[in-house]
Motif scaffolding. Sequence first.
Motif, short mmCIF file in Angstrom:
data_model
loop_
_atom_site.label_atom_id
_atom_site.label_comp_id
_atom_site.label_asym_id
_atom_site.label_seq_id
_atom_site.Cartn_x
_atom_site.Cartn_y
_atom_site.Cartn_z
N GLY A 254 0.17 5.96 17.32
CA GLY A 254 0.46 5.90 16.00
C GLY A 254 0.30 4.74 14.93
N LYS A 255 -0.59 3.94 15.63
CA LYS A 255 -0.65 2.81 14.51
C LYS A 255 -1.43 2.82 13.33
CE LYS A 255 -3.23 -1.71 14.98
NZ LYS A 255 -4.01 -2.58 15.91
N LYS A 256 -2.40 3.86 13.25
CA LYS A 256 -2.89 4.26 12.01
C LYS A 256 -2.24 4.99 11.27
CE LYS A 256 -7.65 4.61 13.72
NZ LYS A 256 -8.84 5.44 14.09
N MET A 257 -1.19 5.77 11.65
CA MET A 257 -0.26 6.45 10.84
C MET A 257 0.78 5.74 10.21
SD MET A 257 0.67 9.58 9.79
CE MET A 257 2.18 10.62 9.41
N ALA A 258 0.97 4.44 10.78
CA ALA A 258 2.11 3.35 10.26
C ALA A 258 1.49 3.07 8.69
CB ALA A 258 2.10 2.26 11.15
N HIS A 259 0.17 2.93 8.41
CA HIS A 259 -0.26 2.74 7.20
C HIS A 259 0.27 3.58 6.01
CE1 HIS A 259 -3.25 1.42 4.14
NE2 HIS A 259 -3.57 2.79 4.00
N TYR A 260 0.25 4.77 6.09
CA TYR A 260 0.61 5.70 5.47
C TYR A 260 2.10 5.88 5.32
CZ TYR A 260 -4.27 6.99 5.56
OH TYR A 260 -5.67 6.83 5.50
N LEU A 266 7.46 6.94 3.92
CA LEU A 266 7.74 8.30 4.69
C LEU A 266 9.07 8.14 5.60
CD1 LEU A 266 4.12 9.23 6.09
CD2 LEU A 266 5.21 9.68 3.91
N LEU A 267 9.69 7.09 5.46
CA LEU A 267 10.82 7.03 6.17
C LEU A 267 12.29 6.58 5.21
CD1 LEU A 267 9.71 4.37 9.01
CD2 LEU A 267 9.84 6.79 9.15
N ASP A 268 11.70 6.93 4.02
CA ASP A 268 12.72 6.82 2.99
C ASP A 268 14.22 7.67 3.18
OD1 ASP A 268 13.67 5.82 0.41
OD2 ASP A 268 13.39 7.66 -0.53
N ASN A 269 13.91 8.63 3.83
CA ASN A 269 15.09 9.52 4.04
C ASN A 269 15.74 9.26 5.59
OD1 ASN A 269 14.80 10.92 1.77
ND2 ASN A 269 13.19 12.10 2.61
N LEU A 270 15.42 8.12 6.13
CA LEU A 270 15.79 7.93 7.60
C LEU A 270 17.09 6.95 7.66
CD1 LEU A 270 14.71 8.57 10.44
CD2 LEU A 270 13.65 6.40 10.47
N GLU A 307 8.34 -1.16 2.13
CA GLU A 307 8.01 0.04 1.46
C GLU A 307 8.05 1.14 2.23
OE1 GLU A 307 6.38 -3.55 -0.55
OE2 GLU A 307 6.39 -2.84 1.65
N ALA A 308 8.05 1.37 3.67
CA ALA A 308 8.19 2.24 4.37
C ALA A 308 9.52 2.92 4.37
CB ALA A 308 7.99 1.99 5.98
N PHE A 309 10.55 2.07 3.99
CA PHE A 309 11.94 2.89 3.75
C PHE A 309 12.56 2.90 2.46
CE2 PHE A 309 11.42 0.71 8.05
CZ PHE A 309 12.03 1.30 8.76
N GLU A 310 11.67 2.30 1.32
CA GLU A 310 12.06 2.32 -0.07
C GLU A 310 11.14 2.74 -0.94
OE1 GLU A 310 13.87 -1.45 -0.98
OE2 GLU A 310 14.79 -1.63 0.96
N LEU A 316 6.24 0.80 -6.76
CA LEU A 316 5.89 -0.50 -7.55
C LEU A 316 4.58 -1.23 -6.60
CD1 LEU A 316 6.87 -2.46 -9.62
CD2 LEU A 316 8.06 -3.73 -7.83
N ALA A 317 4.56 -0.86 -5.24
CA ALA A 317 3.28 -1.60 -4.77
C ALA A 317 1.86 -0.89 -5.11
CB ALA A 317 3.44 -1.44 -2.94
N LEU A 318 2.13 0.30 -5.52
CA LEU A 318 0.96 1.13 -5.87
C LEU A 318 0.84 1.16 -7.33
CD1 LEU A 318 1.83 4.49 -3.56
CD2 LEU A 318 -0.25 2.83 -3.24
#
Length: 321
Positions: A254-260, A266-270, A307-310, A316-318
Amino acid sequence: MEKNKEGLGDKILGKLLILIFVVFLIAVTIFAIYFVRFWGAGLLDTTDEFGQFGDYIGGLINPIVGLVTVVLIFFTIRIQQRELQASLREMKHANLAAARMSFEQSLFAWLENYHAQIREIELSNGKRGRMALNSLYMDYLSPASTALCKAKDKVSAYTDYDGNQLLLSLSGNKKKVAVESSMSYAILKYEQIYRENREYIGAAFRTLYRLFKWIDESQQLTAKEKWHYCALIRSQLSWSETLFIYFNGFIVEGKKMAHYVNTYALLDNLETSDELINSARYEVSLNKNGETYKIPGYVHPWPYTTEAFESTAAKLALGIR
């Protein structure tokens, strides 16, 4: 498009009528000047006089008619150019619309393929799909199963509430050690789950990874459009799927997936009542002191950024407003 053609035709006809009227006025004026000047002088009594009169009229009116013709041709060419530009714009918009429709059809077909792979997951207890993921979470990854992992391989006597309460009751270094220990245990359990269900879970996450990669690398999409489509996919993920994506980032596959996950929040709703997930984020991952953090007892570093969670931070980073 038809309205544009009708409008251009009306413009040409209007300009033509104006030019004809102007030529008519000029001709009348020339005739009037001639007759006023030579009235009563016996003009046009002979053939020679008629010839001279014709030369006079032709010499004055023909250049004017020729000039008017050139002007009319110029107007026609200009209007045709505008019509051609309008046609090209319409074709461009039509091509973009067709390309966007094709893109979205591919996206939803790809997403449905992912959902189909999730539905194929089946456990020995008969649970399938998302219910199977939720069952695996409850049995191996929840606070009830990880809170006292040092003492027992599985704490069946604890409920999720008790596991949360245990973590909530701790503070300072005790909590940090407990969270690190529980996370290490949970990651090892997830890796075991992944190995045992690689045929389904691995295939589903590879499909999802390729989908996000395809969107992210698209040349026809703006950053805002990429965010829109990735957020659309994120909205269709259940909590249990998001949780498995979270744990998937800690293993090699899952290392590559972590980038996206980091790029598109993608964890904003976690954010949940699962104190292990919340504490791992705030008690462990943010306590890195600028160094790559590694959970004790496990070989892989913490893979996620803020950014993964917010979503706000990720946008903003994009550079998306």
